[in-house]
Motif scaffolding. Structure first.
Motif, PDB file in Angstrom:
ATOM      1  N   THR A 241       0.845  -1.186   0.000  1.00  0.00           N
ATOM      2  CA  THR A 241       0.000   0.000   0.000  1.00  0.00           C
ATOM      3  C   THR A 241       0.887   1.245   0.000  1.00  0.00           C
ATOM      4  O   THR A 241       1.800   1.354   0.823  1.00  0.00           O
ATOM      5  CB  THR A 241      -0.921   0.034   1.228  1.00  0.00           C
ATOM      6  N   VAL A 242       0.616   2.156  -0.914  1.00  0.00           N
ATOM      7  CA  VAL A 242       1.324   3.435  -0.989  1.00  0.00           C
ATOM      8  C   VAL A 242       0.318   4.534  -0.672  1.00  0.00           C
ATOM      9  O   VAL A 242      -0.727   4.638  -1.309  1.00  0.00           O
ATOM     10  CB  VAL A 242       1.940   3.668  -2.381  1.00  0.00           C
ATOM     11  N   ILE A 243       0.639   5.360   0.342  1.00  0.00           N
ATOM     12  CA  ILE A 243      -0.258   6.426   0.792  1.00  0.00           C
ATOM     13  C   ILE A 243       0.456   7.762   0.646  1.00  0.00           C
ATOM     14  O   ILE A 243       1.584   7.934   1.109  1.00  0.00           O
ATOM     15  CB  ILE A 243      -0.668   6.218   2.258  1.00  0.00           C
ATOM     16  N   THR A 244      -0.226   8.715   0.009  1.00  0.00           N
ATOM     17  CA  THR A 244       0.394  10.030  -0.191  1.00  0.00           C
ATOM     18  C   THR A 244      -0.677  11.125  -0.163  1.00  0.00           C
ATOM     19  O   THR A 244      -1.837  10.875   0.190  1.00  0.00           O
ATOM     20  CB  THR A 244       1.199  10.050  -1.502  1.00  0.00           C
ATOM     21  N   SER A 245      -0.278  12.327  -0.544  1.00  0.00           N
ATOM     22  CA  SER A 245      -1.146  13.510  -0.476  1.00  0.00           C
ATOM     23  C   SER A 245      -2.281  13.443  -1.497  1.00  0.00           C
ATOM     24  O   SER A 245      -2.344  12.525  -2.336  1.00  0.00           O
ATOM     25  CB  SER A 245      -0.321  14.771  -0.718  1.00  0.00           C
TER      26      SER A 245
END
Length: 337
Positions: A241-245
């Motif tokens: 999982t990649v979480i960003t703005s």
């Protein structure tokens, strides 16, 4: 015990300790700027200095170029330039007031005339706060108003071995090094050597050893060898999982940062098993969590681009189940906001 704090919790906690500091207040940050936060902190630092507390601030030279968390690299409109000059003038006045009352301000990484034209290169990106040599924080937060609108975290430490290790790092021109503090914690320091990063290399090692799941949180999307290894992890049936703005964040919509974002999106289209989450706010937290058992948290964004720019960083690696639990709760909260 190590305690995970949001930006607001950190500021409330830190200022409460500043008020009762007896011996020393140490701040190392890439940037601090006039505004509502400094309106609160500045008189507290002055009061501490007046009562004999050693107050010291290490700040990167690039703070003189920032404006509300943004580093203008391209030509700007004259009207906006006037606003920037006004803020920088107020910053100078604030620093002079602090120094007048005995606060020591040390500017790091002053460039040559030539390198000053490339302000993003060679920066000290570490954030370290220490009170009375007994309590310390590291993480992603600089002291300026915009920073407290972001999703960000700090970790507070009271363990004497961890605090003493941070005291060795604070303010020093460090060489890249790993401090094995105890069986639960290690500190990694990047010295700013272009193209090399202990933090990035150890993050890759952790990704390669993953068995079940990986969570990546940063204001930037993953790139370089780390991205390649995240893709390889999905091929081993590991949940990534990649979480960003938010999609509207300026880092995804202006040059040159948007190149990295679009390259990542193209890679993602070929490897859809990576779960990609844009939050509704700007992310400034830097966290890599592997198998819910190993975590990296600090100032490093886990991108190779920063390494190519010779950025100095600090990150803690932990297997402390209590801190891991706090990090998991933080992830669940921001994903479900």
């Amino acid at each position: 015990m190590s305690k995970l704090q949001t930006a607001e919790d950190f500021f409330t906690d830190f200022t409460s300790y500043v008020r009762c500091a007896k011996k020393s207040i140490r701040i190392q940050t890439m940037n601090f700027e006039v505004g509502e936060r400094m309106d609160i902190l500045e008189p507290l630092l002055i009061d501490a200095a007046k009562r004999g507390v050693k107050v010291e601030i290490y700040c990167d030279w690039v703070a003189q170029k920032f404006i509300q968390g943004d580093l203008p690299l391209l030509p700007i409109l004259l009207s906006k330039k006037k606003d920037i000059v006004k803020v920088h003038r107020r910053n100078t006045e604030m620093r002079r007031r602090l120094q007048r009352y005995g606060v020591v301000i040390r500017v790091t990484n002053i460039p040559s005339i030539l390198t000053s034209w490339f302000p993003a290169f060679g920066r000290d990106h570490k954030k370290i706060y220490i009170i009375d040599n007994k309590i310390a924080w590291i993480g992603g937060i600089n002291i300026f108003d915009e920073a407290f609108h972001n999703i960000d975290i700090m970790v507070r430490f009271t363990d004497s071995d961890i605090v003493n290790s941070l005291l060795k790092i604070y303010g020093a021109k460090n060489y890249s090094h790993e401090y094995n503090i105890n069986d639960k914690y290690s500190l990694y320091i990047d010295s700013g050597q272009v193209g090399k990063s202990i933090i990035y290399d150890n993050a890759i090692k952790a990704v390669r050893s993953a068995n079940k799941k990986i969570v990546f949180i940063s204001q930037f999307v993953p790139d370089g060898h780390l991205l390649n290894n995240l893709i390889c992890a999905t091929k081993r049936n590991i949940e990534v999982t990649v979480i960003t703005s938010s999609r509207e964040d300026r880092k995804f919509n202006r040059y040159p940062e948007k190149f990295t974002y679009h390259f990542f999106k193209r890679r993602l289209s070929k490897h859809p098993n990576i779960r990609f989450i844009h939050l509704n706010n700007r992310v400034h937290a830097k966290l890599l969590l592997v198998d819910d058992s190993v975590a990296f948290v600090g100032s490093h964004n886990f991108t190779f681009m920063g390494i190519l720019m010779g950025t100095e960083e600090i990150t803690v690696k932990t297997i402390d189940p209590d801190l891991i639990k706090q990090l998991k709760l933080f992830i669940d909260k921001i994903v479900h906001l």
